[in-house]
Design an enzyme around this catalytic site. Structure first.
Site: not given
Ligand SMILES: NC(=O)c1ccc[n+]([C@@H]2O[C@H](COP(=O)([O-])OP(=O)(O)OC[C@H]3O[C@@H](n4cnc5c(N)ncnc54)[C@H](O)[C@@H]3O)[C@@H](O)[C@H]2O)c1
Length: 455
Positions: A215, A269
């Site tokens: 990744k 990311c």
């Molecule tokens: N957004 C993208 O396009 C994308 C693509 C690939 C990978 N990722 C990865 O996926 C992961 C999540 O990204 P995202 O964009 O969904 O983030 P996001 O900020 O949209 O959502 C994360 C959610 O997690 C919640 N949260 C935080 N701490 C928590 C806990 N301890 N318990 C439960 N909930 C909790 C937050 O309140 C939030 O609603 C990251 O590592 C990111 O790098 C994101």
């Protein structure tokens, strides 16, 4: 293995589509988020993020009775962690005087801790958050083993990163190939079985650290290639070349694929993940660190270009300092604040940074972001609509290639603004069309006054 109940921790851009997709495919899903307003919004049948098709999917998932939301974790057959992995805001690493950003793994650690009291024999835990190499074995595993259960013996543990493209998440979740890294082959097998519920792309099993590295390699490759394109844009401006034409010609070569330059790299990311490699081994990653620095400095390059544009437009010669002592108080309409086209995600957005930089130089900026019209970003004055942004402007500055901006008719824009100067940082607008409408259109990667060429 029979996974009937799944607990998804983190209901953001990744967790919510994933939870809903499992739910409509027959798995009982409890979505857990520490943010009560996310949970309340879902309980009212609404969603808090913009992603095409997501509202329908969530509605469907809730109607089947398979998707519920809570702020608390419960016993489940499987647990999936999709919480944020940003970098630390107030702490930097140092390698021989070279600074680098550090991963903030607080959310992953606390989500993992929340699972511990509910972990039972035979459960599966999957980390989906993009994480520094070895997080699954060095951070997640020891926390889970506080339960008294042994990873790989009593419960399965995997890493499987999400590779979806915002704007197309629902389709890509199902269709993309998925790499599942287990801490044991049995763990990878268990992960494979769970994702096979809905994944139609290839599912490949490997070990957890390889899956983490895969990744990070994907995102780092894009970052380094964008940095290269940004350097090409800077070079092209200095040499009197149109970088867009040059890239198009270079890409005719069958083994060359140069990416597009732009105002910088943002989002959750690509602007973050390469730092995880640098942190893991700063002595081995000078190229990755330099690429990050090139992309992080691109907003400053745009700032300089805006200031040079004002000098040019009033007939002055560029200032000795390259235009940095600019004309203060110019009114600029900034079109777009998202970190990429056609999404509402403003995290780490270079567009927002450009607005801040311009304002720090004394320019008056009004920003319009159609995907988040009510966004409140500290220190940024938002327009209520496009016309509000442009009507009093001296310059129209295009920062994001949203389709609706790319389609703008310059004749209509000309009748709605007093600006006759436009700067396109994303190569969305046709120079001749904008000139016919009375604009001087400048573009990133193209010198406004070409250096005369020797023929
Ligand atoms: N957004 C993208 O396009 C994308 C693509 C690939 C990978 N990722 C990865 O996926 C992961 C999540 O990204 P995202 O964009 O969904 O983030 P996001 O900020 O949209 O959502 C994360 C959610 O997690 C919640 N949260 C935080 N701490 C928590 C806990 N301890 N318990 C439960 N909930 C909790 C937050 O309140 C939030 O609603 C990251 O590592 C990111 O790098 C994101």
């Amino acid at each position: 293995m029979n996974f009937q109940k799944l607990c998804v921790l983190g209901l953001g851009y990744i967790g919510l589509p994933t939870a809903s997709t499992f739910a409509i495919n027959g798995i009982k899903v409890l979505g857990v988020d520490i943010n009560p307003s996310v949970v309340e919004t879902l309980q009212k049948g609404q969603i808090h993020i913009h992603e095409p098709g997501l509202h329908n999917l969530v509605t469907q998932a809730v109607q089947t009775g398979n998707l519920t939301a809570s702020t608390r974790v419960e016993e489940s057959d499987a647990f999936l962690i999709a919480v944020p992995t940003p970098f630390k805001q107030h702490e930097l690493g140092d390698y021989k005087g070279q600074k680098f950003k550090l991963a903030d793994m607080t959310a992953v650690a606390s989500a993992t801790e929340a699972i511990v009291p509910h972990l039972r024999k035979g459960n599966l835990v999957i980390l989906e958050s993009t994480s520094p190499p070895r997080t699954t074995v060095d951070l997640v595993r020891p926390i889970l083993e506080r339960s008294g259960l042994k990873a790989g013996i009593d419960f399965f543990l995997c890493y499987s990163a999400e590779r979806v493209l915002p704007g197309q998440i629902l389709r890509e979740l199902v269709e993309n190939a998925r790499v599942i890294g287990g801490i044991t082959p049995e763990s990878a097998r268990a992960g494979h079985e769970l994702y096979a519920t809905f994944v139609k792309g290839k599912i490949i099993e490997t070990d957890a650290t390889t899956a983490e590295m895969v990744k990070l390699m994907e995102n780092t490759t894009r970052d380094v290639n964008i940095a290269l394109a940004n350097e090409f844009a800077r070079l092209a401006e200095k040499l009197g070349v149109n970088v867009w034409e040059a890239i198009g010609l270079a890409n005719l070569h069958p083994r060359i694929n140069i990416l597009s330059p732009g105002p910088g790299v943002g989002g959750h990311c690509i602007s973050v993940d390469p730092w995880f490699f640098v942190e893991a081994a700063p002595e081995l990653t000078p190229l990755i660190r330099n690429a990050r620095q090139v992309n992080d400095s691109q907003p400053h390059f745009v700032l300089k270009k805006v200031q040079q544009a004002f000098h040019g437009s009033v007939g002055n010669h560029a200032a000795e300092d390259g235009g940095m002592s600019g004309l203060k108080g110019k009114k600029i309409a900034a079109l777009g604040l998202a970190y990429k086209p056609n999404v509402d995600d403003l995290r780490e957005s270079p567009a927002a940074e450009i607005v801040h930089l311009l304002q720090a130089e004394g320019e008056q900026v009004k920003a319009w972001e159609p995907f988040k019209p009510n966004a409140r970003l500290e220190g940024i004055r938002m327009a209520t609509n496009l016309n509000d942004a442009i009507q009093d402007a001296d310059m129209v500055l295009l920062l994001v290639k949203h389709s609706e901006f790319a389609r703008l008719d310059p004749q209509v824009i000309a009748s709605s603004t007093k600006a006759r100067l436009a700067l396109d940082t994303v190569n969305a607008w046709d120079v001749e069309e904008w000139q016919r409408a009375g604009f001087q259109l400048l573009r990133l990667g193209v010198h406004s006054a070409p250096v005369p060429r020797a023929v």
